[in-house]
Design a protein around this motif. Structure first.
Motif, PDB file in Angstrom:
ATOM      1  N   CYS A 264      -6.678  27.557 -47.627  1.00  0.00           N
ATOM      2  CA  CYS A 264      -6.149  27.583 -46.259  1.00  0.00           C
ATOM      3  C   CYS A 264      -7.260  27.841 -45.251  1.00  0.00           C
ATOM      4  CB  CYS A 264      -5.068  28.651 -46.154  1.00  0.00           C
ATOM      5  SG  CYS A 264      -4.299  28.792 -44.529  1.00  0.00           S
ATOM      6  N   ARG A 265      -8.188  28.738 -45.588  1.00  0.00           N
ATOM      7  CA  ARG A 265      -9.291  29.074 -44.671  1.00  0.00           C
ATOM      8  C   ARG A 265     -10.168  27.860 -44.404  1.00  0.00           C
ATOM      9  NH1 ARG A 265     -12.456  33.271 -42.735  1.00  0.00           N
ATOM     10  NH2 ARG A 265     -14.682  32.793 -42.663  1.00  0.00           N
ATOM     11  N   GLN A 266     -10.465  27.101 -45.452  1.00  0.00           N
ATOM     12  CA  GLN A 266     -11.301  25.922 -45.270  1.00  0.00           C
ATOM     13  C   GLN A 266     -10.620  24.904 -44.362  1.00  0.00           C
ATOM     14  OE1 GLN A 266     -14.476  25.656 -46.190  1.00  0.00           O
ATOM     15  NE2 GLN A 266     -14.245  27.752 -46.969  1.00  0.00           N
ATOM     16  N   GLY A 267      -9.289  24.793 -44.491  1.00  0.00           N
ATOM     17  CA  GLY A 267      -8.559  23.878 -43.618  1.00  0.00           C
ATOM     18  C   GLY A 267      -8.606  24.310 -42.163  1.00  0.00           C
ATOM     19  N   VAL A 268      -8.480  25.634 -41.924  1.00  0.00           N
ATOM     20  CA  VAL A 268      -8.524  26.145 -40.554  1.00  0.00           C
ATOM     21  C   VAL A 268      -9.931  25.979 -39.973  1.00  0.00           C
ATOM     22  CG1 VAL A 268      -8.270  28.202 -39.115  1.00  0.00           C
ATOM     23  CG2 VAL A 268      -6.619  27.751 -40.936  1.00  0.00           C
ATOM     24  N   LEU A 269     -10.945  26.285 -40.773  1.00  0.00           N
ATOM     25  CA  LEU A 269     -12.330  26.117 -40.295  1.00  0.00           C
ATOM     26  C   LEU A 269     -12.607  24.665 -39.915  1.00  0.00           C
ATOM     27  CD1 LEU A 269     -14.279  28.384 -42.814  1.00  0.00           C
ATOM     28  CD2 LEU A 269     -13.996  28.773 -40.355  1.00  0.00           C
ATOM     29  N   LYS A 270     -12.046  23.747 -40.681  1.00  0.00           N
ATOM     30  CA  LYS A 270     -12.212  22.328 -40.364  1.00  0.00           C
ATOM     31  C   LYS A 270     -11.551  21.998 -39.030  1.00  0.00           C
ATOM     32  CE  LYS A 270     -11.410  17.716 -42.287  1.00  0.00           C
ATOM     33  NZ  LYS A 270     -10.839  16.958 -43.438  1.00  0.00           N
ATOM     34  N   ASP A 271     -10.370  22.585 -38.782  1.00  0.00           N
ATOM     35  CA  ASP A 271      -9.670  22.349 -37.513  1.00  0.00           C
ATOM     36  C   ASP A 271     -10.437  22.923 -36.330  1.00  0.00           C
ATOM     37  OD1 ASP A 271      -7.634  21.127 -38.920  1.00  0.00           O
ATOM     38  OD2 ASP A 271      -6.401  22.923 -39.036  1.00  0.00           O
ATOM     39  N   LEU A 272     -11.139  24.031 -36.563  1.00  0.00           N
ATOM     40  CA  LEU A 272     -11.838  24.713 -35.466  1.00  0.00           C
ATOM     41  C   LEU A 272     -13.251  24.179 -35.229  1.00  0.00           C
ATOM     42  CD1 LEU A 272     -10.863  28.440 -36.243  1.00  0.00           C
ATOM     43  CD2 LEU A 272      -9.792  26.880 -34.604  1.00  0.00           C
ATOM     44  N   ALA A 273     -13.732  23.316 -36.117  1.00  0.00           N
ATOM     45  CA  ALA A 273     -15.135  22.899 -36.055  1.00  0.00           C
ATOM     46  C   ALA A 273     -15.473  22.200 -34.743  1.00  0.00           C
ATOM     47  CB  ALA A 273     -15.445  21.982 -37.245  1.00  0.00           C
ATOM     48  N   ASN A 274     -14.560  21.413 -34.194  1.00  0.00           N
ATOM     49  CA  ASN A 274     -14.855  20.625 -32.993  1.00  0.00           C
ATOM     50  C   ASN A 274     -14.152  21.151 -31.740  1.00  0.00           C
ATOM     51  OD1 ASN A 274     -16.440  18.761 -34.515  1.00  0.00           O
ATOM     52  ND2 ASN A 274     -14.535  17.775 -35.212  1.00  0.00           N
ATOM     53  N   VAL A 275     -13.720  22.414 -31.786  1.00  0.00           N
ATOM     54  CA  VAL A 275     -13.035  22.993 -30.636  1.00  0.00           C
ATOM     55  C   VAL A 275     -14.059  23.314 -29.545  1.00  0.00           C
ATOM     56  CG1 VAL A 275     -11.751  25.003 -29.820  1.00  0.00           C
ATOM     57  CG2 VAL A 275     -11.136  23.908 -31.983  1.00  0.00           C
ATOM     58  N   LYS A 276     -13.801  22.817 -28.330  1.00  0.00           N
ATOM     59  CA  LYS A 276     -14.723  23.073 -27.225  1.00  0.00           C
ATOM     60  C   LYS A 276     -14.434  24.399 -26.547  1.00  0.00           C
ATOM     61  CE  LYS A 276     -15.727  18.214 -26.203  1.00  0.00           C
ATOM     62  NZ  LYS A 276     -15.735  17.144 -25.164  1.00  0.00           N
ATOM     63  N   TYR A 277     -13.165  24.651 -26.274  1.00  0.00           N
ATOM     64  CA  TYR A 277     -12.763  25.908 -25.651  1.00  0.00           C
ATOM     65  C   TYR A 277     -11.504  26.405 -26.340  1.00  0.00           C
ATOM     66  CZ  TYR A 277     -16.002  24.445 -22.009  1.00  0.00           C
ATOM     67  OH  TYR A 277     -17.121  24.036 -21.340  1.00  0.00           O
ATOM     68  N   PHE A 278     -11.309  27.709 -26.312  1.00  0.00           N
ATOM     69  CA  PHE A 278     -10.142  28.276 -26.981  1.00  0.00           C
ATOM     70  C   PHE A 278      -9.716  29.567 -26.296  1.00  0.00           C
ATOM     71  CE2 PHE A 278     -13.855  30.173 -28.904  1.00  0.00           C
ATOM     72  CZ  PHE A 278     -13.510  31.508 -29.086  1.00  0.00           C
ATOM     73  N   ALA A 279      -8.473  29.957 -26.549  1.00  0.00           N
ATOM     74  CA  ALA A 279      -7.944  31.237 -26.095  1.00  0.00           C
ATOM     75  C   ALA A 279      -7.413  31.978 -27.314  1.00  0.00           C
ATOM     76  CB  ALA A 279      -6.824  31.029 -25.077  1.00  0.00           C
ATOM     77  N   MET A 347      -8.061  36.154 -23.336  1.00  0.00           N
ATOM     78  CA  MET A 347      -7.360  36.778 -24.453  1.00  0.00           C
ATOM     79  C   MET A 347      -6.069  37.398 -23.929  1.00  0.00           C
ATOM     80  SD  MET A 347      -8.594  39.786 -27.072  1.00  0.00           S
ATOM     81  CE  MET A 347      -9.429  38.607 -28.126  1.00  0.00           C
ATOM     82  N   THR A 348      -4.944  37.075 -24.584  1.00  0.00           N
ATOM     83  CA  THR A 348      -3.647  37.623 -24.191  1.00  0.00           C
ATOM     84  C   THR A 348      -3.374  38.874 -25.001  1.00  0.00           C
ATOM     85  OG1 THR A 348      -2.815  35.413 -23.693  1.00  0.00           O
ATOM     86  CG2 THR A 348      -1.188  37.147 -23.996  1.00  0.00           C
ATOM     87  N   THR A 349      -3.037  39.975 -24.309  1.00  0.00           N
ATOM     88  CA  THR A 349      -2.768  41.259 -24.967  1.00  0.00           C
ATOM     89  C   THR A 349      -1.619  41.955 -24.250  1.00  0.00           C
ATOM     90  OG1 THR A 349      -4.196  42.660 -23.582  1.00  0.00           O
ATOM     91  CG2 THR A 349      -5.258  41.452 -25.386  1.00  0.00           C
TER      92      THR A 349
END
Length: 389
Positions: A264-279, A347-349
């Motif tokens: 599962c971690r490898q799949g998430v890392l793959k999804d995040l590899a090309n993320v430009k901005y995130f929250a 970041m939402t808190t």
């Protein structure tokens, strides 16, 4: 007057004023206390269909039939299973009373010749309808068992399921047909005939074992673990196939779960590899055993402009919940997922001072959680006006 009470019997004879103990002592000489027999409501049509079923499959090789069914196991067990003998002078053990038997787990399994298929757990919160039932079969039965069989096995196997609406609907029947399970490969099942399915014996063995001595369970995970780990189930598996080495709890916790996590971690890392901005969203909370945890969720827009969300971790956080410790923990969590802190938009808190301080120390923009603020506002309205929303 079958199943009548002793009082009703005596009143029908116009005898009143007799104590219950005396009534029961008199009746024991001529009657017995029994429960009503439970059996399917078979009418003439049902019986004829059962006969037709028997004639149709009279020469069938039943070693090629996969018998399937679902079973629900609850935390408290079936009604009436908590009765038993106790010694004189001993008090009856305390038994919890919970609504709907404390909740439960829906289990699906199948048996064919000397092989057990499953058991598979229906995900908590999923209500089985035709669509979800077919998806469940796809994710469990087909992917994890059926497709691993040889072509000759698949050609000769006969799939049996009862006439539950989710099973016998047009949608489910058409879906199974597209999978190649149709016509003679899908067994015709007579109505009101659960007693014809041999897997009912499996359910009986499991329930007798997991609820013996009036045992109750505290969580859905514990009752599911009891289903797959009880002695009776192991004996049944050994009877079906002695070559099967039953995995232990340590095998699941040390081998299976870490392997699933890595996948599962490898799949998430793959999804995040090309993320430009995130929250991100974060919160601190305690489990039922009061163990402190910190969760971190990331939100981003993918290349197709779809809003995506991934829960990165819910980790044990035993340190003091100071702003400094939380700030360090959040930075470590973001770095562990190869995310560039400079691309964090906000970041939402909630409004806790320590979390607010953590965001300030890290130099991150903080967004107040609307749901938390709404909850606080409703709480104040309740205190002021005494209203229940």
């Amino acid at each position: 007057m079958p199943l009548a009470t002793s009082l009703a019997i005596f009143q029908s004879c116009k005898i009143i004023g007799v104590p219950k103990s005396t009534r029961c002592a008199i009746l024991r000489d001529m009657a017995k206390v029994r429960k009503a027999e439970r059996r399917p409501p078979l009418n003439k049509t049902h019986k004829l269909k059962r006969q037709d079923w028997a004639k149709k499959y009279l020469k069938t090789d039943f070693s090629k039939v996969l018998w399937t069914d679902e079973m629900r196991v609850s935390l408290d067990g079936p009604d009436g299973w908590a009765r038993g003998w106790i010694g004189k002078g001993q008090g009856a053990p305390v038994r919890l009373r919970r609504q709907q038997d404390g909740g439960g787990v829906l289990v699906w399994a199948g048996i064919i010749k000397d092989e057990l298929v499953g058991p598979f757990q229906v995900e908590d919160g999923v209500e089985l309808n035709s669509q979800s039932y077919c998806q469940f079969l796809e994710d469990t039965f087909f992917k994890q068992w059926y497709r691993k069989k040889s072509a000759s096995f698949q050609k000769n196997m006969i799939f049996m399921q009862d006439n539950a609406p989710t099973h016998a609907s047009k949608y489910s029947t058409a879906w199974l047909a597209r999978k190649g399970i149709k016509e003679e490969k899908l067994m015709t099942w007579p109505p009101c005939s659960p007693d014809l399915n041999p897997i009912e014996n499996l359910w009986s063995i499991i329930k007798c074992e997991i609820y013996k001595e009036g045992k109750q369970y505290t969580s859905l995970n514990s009752v599911w673990e009891a289903v797959v780990a009880n002695v009776g189930f192991k004996k049944l598996v050994e009877t079906l196939d002695k070559r099967y080495d039953f995995p232990s709890r340590n095998h699941f916790s040390r081998v299976c779960l870490p392997a699933l996590y890595d996948e599962c971690r490898q799949g998430v890392l793959k999804d995040l590899a090309n993320v430009k901005y995130f929250a991100t969203t974060t919160d601190l909370w305690s489990s039922q055993t009061m163990e402190p945890n910190m969760s971190l969720t990331v939100h981003f827009i993918d290349a197709d402009f779809n809003m995506e969300t991934r829960c990165l971790q819910t980790s044990y956080f035993p340190e003091d919940h100071t702003g400094q410790n939380i700030a360090a923990g959040l930075r470590q969590a973001i770095a562990a997922w190869n995310l560039d802190e400079g691309k964090l938009i906000c970041m939402t808190t909630d409004n806790a001072r320590n979390v607010t301080l953590a965001a300030q120390l890290n130099g991150w923009m903080r967004l107040q959680c609307f749901g938390h603020r709404l909850h606080l506002a409703i709480g104040k309205l309740d205190m002021i006006y005494g209203c229940n929303y």
